[in-house]
Design an enzyme around this catalytic site. Structure first.
Site, PDB file in Angstrom:
ATOM      1  N   ARG A 175      -9.801   2.285  -9.120  1.00 44.93           N
ATOM      2  CA  ARG A 175      -8.587   2.913  -8.600  1.00 44.93           C
ATOM      3  C   ARG A 175      -8.676   4.432  -8.465  1.00 44.93           C
ATOM      4  NH1 ARG A 175      -6.872  -1.181 -11.969  1.00 44.93           N
ATOM      5  NH2 ARG A 175      -6.472   0.208 -13.717  1.00 44.93           N
ATOM      6  N   GLN A 212      -9.707   0.557   4.783  1.00 43.43           N
ATOM      7  CA  GLN A 212     -10.487  -0.644   5.077  1.00 43.43           C
ATOM      8  C   GLN A 212     -10.107  -1.265   6.412  1.00 43.43           C
ATOM      9  OE1 GLN A 212     -10.338  -3.526   1.910  1.00 43.43           O
ATOM     10  NE2 GLN A 212     -11.910  -4.833   2.805  1.00 43.43           N
ATOM     11  N   SER A 227      -8.839  -3.624   9.106  1.00 44.08           N
ATOM     12  CA  SER A 227      -7.692  -4.528   9.060  1.00 44.08           C
ATOM     13  C   SER A 227      -7.975  -5.799   9.848  1.00 44.08           C
ATOM     14  CB  SER A 227      -6.449  -3.836   9.631  1.00 44.08           C
ATOM     15  OG  SER A 227      -5.386  -4.763   9.769  1.00 44.08           O
ATOM     16  N   ARG A 263     -21.184  -1.020 -12.001  1.00 45.83           N
ATOM     17  CA  ARG A 263     -21.585  -2.007 -10.988  1.00 45.83           C
ATOM     18  C   ARG A 263     -23.082  -2.066 -10.712  1.00 45.83           C
ATOM     19  NH1 ARG A 263     -17.333  -5.479 -10.613  1.00 45.83           N
ATOM     20  NH2 ARG A 263     -15.379  -4.322 -10.374  1.00 45.83           N
TER      21      ARG A 263
END
Length: 252
Positions: free
Chosen positions: A99, A105, A107, A201
């Site tokens: 966050r 992004q 759509s 990650r």
């Protein structure tokens, strides 16, 4: 026919630094703009522009010191923005959990493609039979999506606004699209946030797709701020994928 998409990460923006007027401080010639900004912010806290400590006079030594003592707030000043293509929707769902990043992004409500672009997991991609099954399943889903779009267009025929009609049809039909569908996303974060993302990650415990993304981002960021990210070391796992770890990242 479904098309395979491969990961592509490109740096599109990164912080620059200009020494403010009236400050008697010379930027280390070996420092990048982002690294100079980190050092400037730290020296501004204590008015140490005269570099009184010879052990931290050089930019790389200064940055290593603040990381050793945990003064990571200074890494929040420089930022980097990347444009990511060839990432699955399922991987972007993991990505947006971070966050402290800012996201924009692709759509699925507004953008319609005549082809299905998907990200194939390596475990499937490396097996011809599984790959064929995967792609044929995606094609079946794509056919169902097209059928739904046609039916929804007919159902919404009374809607005079063509743009609204197509948007409503897409937002209903997209619910059956596979998690493997390629997405594209712009991500901006400060260096502290990027370090946290890579630390979380790029480990062997992360999903291989987002791990690949984290390692690629690390490679890109090392070019812009080598000292800030030099503590991350990469290694190859038994499956051939790459991981990265740092002794300064412990909150897994």
């Amino acid at each position: 026919m479904a098309q395979q998409s491969l990961l592509d990460v490109q740096l599109v923006a990164c912080s620059t630094f200009t020494t403010p007027s009236g400050v008697d401080w010379k930027v280390d010639s070996a420092a990048t703009d982002s690294e100079a900004l980190v050092e400037f912010a730290g020296r501004a806290c204590y008015e140490t522009f005269d570099k009184p400590n010879p052990r931290t006079a050089a930019n790389d030594a200064y940055i290593r010191h603040i990381m050793e003592v945990g003064h990571m707030a200074l890494l929040e000043h420089p930022t980097a923005t990347v444009y990511i293509r060839g990432l699955s929707r399922s991987a972007t769902h993991e990505l947006v959990r971070h966050r402290h990043f800012s996201f924009s992004q692709l759509s699925q409500r507004f953008v319609h493609s005549d082809e299905t672009h998907v990200v194939i997991p390596p475990l499937i991609d490396n097996d011809p039979q599984l790959r064929e099954l995967f792609l044929s399943t995606v094609d079946e889903v794509r056919f169902a999506y097209s059928e739904l779009m046609t039916a929804l267009d007919n159902k919404l025929a009374d809607e005079p606004n063509a743009i609204l009609r197509r948007k409503q049809a897409r937002q209903a039909a997209r619910s059956i699209l596979p998690n493997a569908t390629e997405s594209r996303i712009v991500v901006t974060g400060n260096f502290r946030a990027w370090r946290h993302f890579i630390g979380m990650r790029a480990t062997e415990h992360a999903d291989v797709e987002i791990r690949s993304l984290a390692v690629r981002c690390l490679e890109i960021l090392k070019e812009k701020a080598p000292t800030v990210f030099s503590d991350f070391e990469t290694s190859v796992l038994s499956d051939g994928s790459i991981m990265a770890t740092s002794p300064y990242v412990t909150d897994y």
